[in-house]
Design an enzyme around this catalytic site. Structure first.
Site, PDB file in Angstrom:
ATOM      1  N   ARG A   3       0.808  -1.243   0.000  1.00  0.00           N
ATOM      2  CA  ARG A   3       0.000   0.000   0.000  1.00  0.00           C
ATOM      3  C   ARG A   3       0.834   1.283   0.000  1.00  0.00           C
ATOM      4  O   ARG A   3       0.343   2.343   0.364  1.00  0.00           O
ATOM      5  CB  ARG A   3      -0.975   0.034   1.172  1.00  0.00           C
ATOM      6  CG  ARG A   3      -1.983  -1.104   1.138  1.00  0.00           C
ATOM      7  CD  ARG A   3      -3.163  -0.836   2.025  1.00  0.00           C
ATOM      8  NE  ARG A   3      -3.944  -2.059   2.143  1.00  0.00           N
ATOM      9  CZ  ARG A   3      -3.808  -2.933   3.134  1.00  0.00           C
ATOM     10  NH1 ARG A   3      -2.957  -2.708   4.104  1.00  0.00           N
ATOM     11  NH2 ARG A   3      -4.541  -4.019   3.153  1.00  0.00           N
ATOM     12  N   LYS A  57       3.669  11.404 -10.893  1.00  0.00           N
ATOM     13  CA  LYS A  57       2.985  10.490 -11.810  1.00  0.00           C
ATOM     14  C   LYS A  57       3.837   9.255 -12.013  1.00  0.00           C
ATOM     15  O   LYS A  57       4.969   9.347 -12.490  1.00  0.00           O
ATOM     16  CB  LYS A  57       2.774  11.157 -13.170  1.00  0.00           C
ATOM     17  CG  LYS A  57       1.666  12.168 -13.219  1.00  0.00           C
ATOM     18  CD  LYS A  57       1.505  12.612 -14.674  1.00  0.00           C
ATOM     19  CE  LYS A  57       0.411  13.618 -14.858  1.00  0.00           C
ATOM     20  NZ  LYS A  57       0.251  13.934 -16.294  1.00  0.00           N
ATOM     21  N   GLU A  84      11.949  19.871 -23.751  1.00  0.00           N
ATOM     22  CA  GLU A  84      11.016  20.017 -22.614  1.00  0.00           C
ATOM     23  C   GLU A  84      11.368  21.258 -21.791  1.00  0.00           C
ATOM     24  O   GLU A  84      10.486  21.917 -21.251  1.00  0.00           O
ATOM     25  CB  GLU A  84      11.029  18.774 -21.701  1.00  0.00           C
ATOM     26  CG  GLU A  84      10.237  17.587 -22.214  1.00  0.00           C
ATOM     27  CD  GLU A  84       8.705  17.685 -22.024  1.00  0.00           C
ATOM     28  OE1 GLU A  84       8.211  18.648 -21.403  1.00  0.00           O
ATOM     29  OE2 GLU A  84       8.016  16.782 -22.522  1.00  0.00           O
ATOM     30  N   LYS A 141       8.004  23.274 -13.171  1.00  0.00           N
ATOM     31  CA  LYS A 141       7.170  22.076 -13.038  1.00  0.00           C
ATOM     32  C   LYS A 141       6.679  21.918 -11.607  1.00  0.00           C
ATOM     33  O   LYS A 141       5.502  21.618 -11.370  1.00  0.00           O
ATOM     34  CB  LYS A 141       7.945  20.836 -13.502  1.00  0.00           C
ATOM     35  CG  LYS A 141       7.188  19.539 -13.238  1.00  0.00           C
ATOM     36  CD  LYS A 141       6.970  18.679 -14.448  1.00  0.00           C
ATOM     37  CE  LYS A 141       5.940  17.589 -14.132  1.00  0.00           C
ATOM     38  NZ  LYS A 141       6.070  16.395 -14.922  1.00  0.00           N
ATOM     39  N   GLU A 145      -3.876  17.106 -11.278  1.00  0.00           N
ATOM     40  CA  GLU A 145      -4.096  17.409 -12.681  1.00  0.00           C
ATOM     41  C   GLU A 145      -5.551  17.658 -13.047  1.00  0.00           C
ATOM     42  O   GLU A 145      -6.127  16.961 -13.868  1.00  0.00           O
ATOM     43  CB  GLU A 145      -3.560  16.258 -13.552  1.00  0.00           C
ATOM     44  CG  GLU A 145      -3.334  16.697 -14.972  1.00  0.00           C
ATOM     45  CD  GLU A 145      -2.623  15.620 -15.791  1.00  0.00           C
ATOM     46  OE1 GLU A 145      -2.853  14.441 -15.568  1.00  0.00           O
ATOM     47  OE2 GLU A 145      -1.825  15.993 -16.650  1.00  0.00           O
ATOM     48  N   ARG A 181      -2.462  22.306 -14.311  1.00  0.00           N
ATOM     49  CA  ARG A 181      -1.387  21.412 -14.713  1.00  0.00           C
ATOM     50  C   ARG A 181      -1.422  21.106 -16.213  1.00  0.00           C
ATOM     51  O   ARG A 181      -0.406  20.713 -16.793  1.00  0.00           O
ATOM     52  CB  ARG A 181      -1.473  20.122 -13.883  1.00  0.00           C
ATOM     53  CG  ARG A 181      -0.260  19.221 -13.971  1.00  0.00           C
ATOM     54  CD  ARG A 181      -0.256  18.249 -12.793  1.00  0.00           C
ATOM     55  NE  ARG A 181       0.761  17.227 -12.942  1.00  0.00           N
ATOM     56  CZ  ARG A 181       1.143  16.405 -11.984  1.00  0.00           C
ATOM     57  NH1 ARG A 181       0.588  16.502 -10.785  1.00  0.00           N
ATOM     58  NH2 ARG A 181       2.061  15.498 -12.168  1.00  0.00           N
ATOM     59  N   ASN A 225       1.212  20.393 -20.665  1.00  0.00           N
ATOM     60  CA  ASN A 225       1.035  19.589 -21.872  1.00  0.00           C
ATOM     61  C   ASN A 225       1.158  20.411 -23.153  1.00  0.00           C
ATOM     62  O   ASN A 225       0.819  19.934 -24.233  1.00  0.00           O
ATOM     63  CB  ASN A 225      -0.331  18.892 -21.849  1.00  0.00           C
ATOM     64  CG  ASN A 225      -0.343  17.756 -20.858  1.00  0.00           C
ATOM     65  OD1 ASN A 225       0.665  17.071 -20.676  1.00  0.00           O
ATOM     66  ND2 ASN A 225      -1.462  17.558 -20.200  1.00  0.00           N
ATOM     67  N   HIS A 279       2.067  18.889 -26.374  1.00  0.00           N
ATOM     68  CA  HIS A 279       2.044  17.444 -26.142  1.00  0.00           C
ATOM     69  C   HIS A 279       0.906  16.733 -26.857  1.00  0.00           C
ATOM     70  O   HIS A 279       1.067  15.593 -27.268  1.00  0.00           O
ATOM     71  CB  HIS A 279       1.975  17.147 -24.648  1.00  0.00           C
ATOM     72  CG  HIS A 279       3.310  17.228 -23.983  1.00  0.00           C
ATOM     73  ND1 HIS A 279       4.056  18.383 -23.965  1.00  0.00           N
ATOM     74  CD2 HIS A 279       4.061  16.298 -23.330  1.00  0.00           C
ATOM     75  CE1 HIS A 279       5.193  18.164 -23.318  1.00  0.00           C
ATOM     76  NE2 HIS A 279       5.218  16.913 -22.921  1.00  0.00           N
ATOM     77  N   HIS A 284       2.122  13.942 -29.030  1.00  0.00           N
ATOM     78  CA  HIS A 284       1.796  12.528 -28.808  1.00  0.00           C
ATOM     79  C   HIS A 284       1.273  11.877 -30.076  1.00  0.00           C
ATOM     80  O   HIS A 284       1.568  10.720 -30.358  1.00  0.00           O
ATOM     81  CB  HIS A 284       0.716  12.389 -27.717  1.00  0.00           C
ATOM     82  CG  HIS A 284       1.263  12.488 -26.330  1.00  0.00           C
ATOM     83  ND1 HIS A 284       0.485  12.877 -25.260  1.00  0.00           N
ATOM     84  CD2 HIS A 284       2.497  12.258 -25.832  1.00  0.00           C
ATOM     85  CE1 HIS A 284       1.225  12.894 -24.172  1.00  0.00           C
ATOM     86  NE2 HIS A 284       2.457  12.527 -24.487  1.00  0.00           N
ATOM     87  N   HIS A 300      10.616  11.269 -27.351  1.00  0.00           N
ATOM     88  CA  HIS A 300       9.500  12.021 -26.782  1.00  0.00           C
ATOM     89  C   HIS A 300       9.699  13.534 -26.924  1.00  0.00           C
ATOM     90  O   HIS A 300       8.812  14.255 -27.381  1.00  0.00           O
ATOM     91  CB  HIS A 300       9.288  11.634 -25.319  1.00  0.00           C
ATOM     92  CG  HIS A 300       8.241  12.460 -24.639  1.00  0.00           C
ATOM     93  ND1 HIS A 300       6.900  12.333 -24.928  1.00  0.00           N
ATOM     94  CD2 HIS A 300       8.327  13.451 -23.708  1.00  0.00           C
ATOM     95  CE1 HIS A 300       6.204  13.195 -24.203  1.00  0.00           C
ATOM     96  NE2 HIS A 300       7.048  13.887 -23.449  1.00  0.00           N
TER      97      HIS A 300
END
Lengths: 369, 369
Positions: free
Chosen positions: A123, A145, A187, A229, A239, A243, A247, A250, A254, A267
């Site tokens: 947990r 994340k 980035e 960030k 998010e 936030r 992106n 992105h 993506h 990326h």
């Protein structure tokens, strides 16, 4: 050791990000000061261990005694269930318990999967990120994340689990390939584009030093990007709104990545293409002034010639775009720059307008590199 | 509908527990008032669906339209990775996304695994617990502990993920076997033992009504036990201190369960045995007065004759005990009652003393039923 610290202040958790030259060799001392008393379970890939492992492990050894190492294979395609099981098994083998802790030593893949193992082992146990790519240092190591990929898509199984500390050594970046370095740099440029004009100016002026991975310049841009960030994440931990601006570039990026089977573009390169596309679209829509648009485009172009994307079939790109989980049908939201250093979320972009634009952009993508 | 509500107030999350007759049939109305607008993904086993599914599904249908149902097999041995994958696949099949939500309809196993799926699907989506056993209504549905079993042990992979609501219908308990009902009742007795003498007195007086699952009595004991669990959990969300008292009777109880291969005893029965053992040990140590000790023992014994444990080999029991993750070598902590309705954590119990006591207890366990 020349080290600077940023503190990430979340609603119920606070953790430091250390950036500088020599962080690895001082990891043990620093982490014992943070309250750790037992050796960690180190999760890393064989390449990073060979290149930079001895410095880290020696430091951990003198602070905590011998650590357990669980080796995992690197690469997005190993960020899966089988690797996760391997990590759990390694942890059970050494009788890890609720008082154990994990140290993720590697790039984004290592951090994501090791962090998810820590999030779900009994947990949740503490974990420390030691990111070894520029991209991981400025992006994936911050924000909590964690997760794995499944057949149905990337990062679809995961959790929010905040690290206890992030340790970013600028020296390890010297062994990165130029492509990987630049992938991270895109980035950093994104962070500047959405939040900090001074960061963009710094990169413009110091690009030669950054290319050489010169410590002072790297420390500066990593600190600046990490601060951006961290601030955005702290303002919107789970998010739900703000936030989203992280992106920037992105959503379209993506789609470029997906339409090329996640093989052709790194990326950061996909994000660079995404930014170029959104900048051009923003110019057409009159959102950002032409001069600012061109200034940022030129900076992106100066880093390195991006891999071509004109081989992408438009329908593939469009399919990838409308499947993006961040892309709601019938209510397209996109992030644009209002000016350099300031992003805003725009609602109500018409699908048809975007579709037509992207078709044009793809057809003349060679003009943008 | 006769329904009462308890609110669980956590540091950053608040949720209601509804208890009463007719909760199932009003689930849709209530959940839409809670802010849900789309149909849930219902995770349930075929047995519970057959017995009580139509009432719940009709109510959800009229509030949200048709729901997706993912059927899973019941039983602790199915609380594993394969079932978790089956749930994820079912969710992907219906294109679940970050705005989806899960409704767990069943006993503790269903709640644990459906909750863990919700905790890890796209980094966490909301879930609602609709527990259908007394044990789940008073224990596992409250507190946010979710997870699965692995080869190495129970609940070793998991997370803390708080439900958005818990809906406990007293009517569904009428189809439980007596053994399952009593298994839950032992947990209710535990709640009274550690926190509420009046709850113990209520059970003493109303045991005949409880045996018959009479609604008023069931509502009373479920509310009382849920209130105790909710208060303890709210005071110690991540189980660092106070929450330990909920484990009264559990450390030894788990060892009885493990030493019988998790087959002979139901969880609540093992806890009942654990409480009897700790009560007797407490009497020997002079922690609880003999009169109070006997009063509580008699109540436990009155519920039902417990399955015998004299077949357990002592060394098996001891091995299971020292492997319990809650049991630290060299620093044994145990929870004892100071008086009925008040528990305290005792440190520094000598392993040798406990070992000798348990050997004696096991040898004359038939005296305690």
């Amino acid at each position: 050791m020349i080290v600077k610290t940023i503190n990430v202040n979340l609603s119920d958790h606070r953790y430091p990000i250390l950036v500088g030259k020599g962080v690895l060799g001082n990891a043990g001392t620093f982490l014992s000061r943070q309250g750790f008393t037992t050796p960690p379970i180190v999760i890393a890939n064989p390449t990073i261990l060979q290149l930079h492992g001895s410095k880290l492990m020696k430091s951990l050894q003198s602070a905590f005694g011998p650590s357990t190492i669980i080796k995992i294979q690197d690469g997005e395609r190993f960020k899966n269930h089988a690797t996760l099981m391997k990590i759990y098994e390694g942890m059970f083998r050494v009788h890890a318990n609720r008082r154990s802790w994990v140290l993720a030593f590697g790039g984004g893949v290592t951090g994501d999967i090791a962090g998810f193992a820590a999030a779900t082992f009994m947990r949740g146990i503490p974990f420390v990120m030691v990111p070894t790519t520029l991209l991981a240092q400025v992006d994936s190591s911050i924000g909590g994340k964690v997760g794995i990929n499944v057949e149905q898509g990337k990062n679809l199984i995961g959790a929010f689990h905040q690290p206890s500390a992030v340790l970013s050594d600028t020296e390890v970046l010297k062994t990165l390939s130029k492509r990987e370095l630049y992938s991270g740099l895109y980035e950093v440029i994104k962070c500047g584009a959405i939040c900090s004009k001074p960061l963009l100016q710094y990169i413009e002026q110091r690009l030669p030093e950054i290319r050489k991975c010169q410590s002072v310049a790297m420390e500066h841009i990593i600190l600046a990007a990490a601060r951006i960030k961290a601030d955005v994440v702290a303002s919107d931990e789970k998010e739900s709104g703000m936030r989203m601006i992280l992106n920037y570039g992105h959503t379209v990026g993506h789609a470029f990545e997906a339409a090329t089977g996640f093989r052709k573009l790194k990326h950061g390169e996909a994000v660079a293409w995404g930014m170029l596309a959104v900048l051009e679209y923003g110019r057409e829509l009159g959102v950002l002034e032409p001069e600012a648009t061109e200034k940022l485009m030129r900076l992106i172009q100066r880093v390195e010639k991006l891999p071509a994307i004109d081989g992408i079939a438009f329908e593939e790109l469009w399919k990838a775009l409308v499947h993006d989980k961040k892309f709601r049908k019938g209510d397209i939201r996109m992030i644009f720059l209002r000016r350099l250093g300031e992003a805003a979320i725009f609602n109500g972009i018409e699908a048809d307008s975007l579709r037509k634009f992207l078709k044009r952009f793809l057809a003349r993508s060679h003009d943008f590199v």
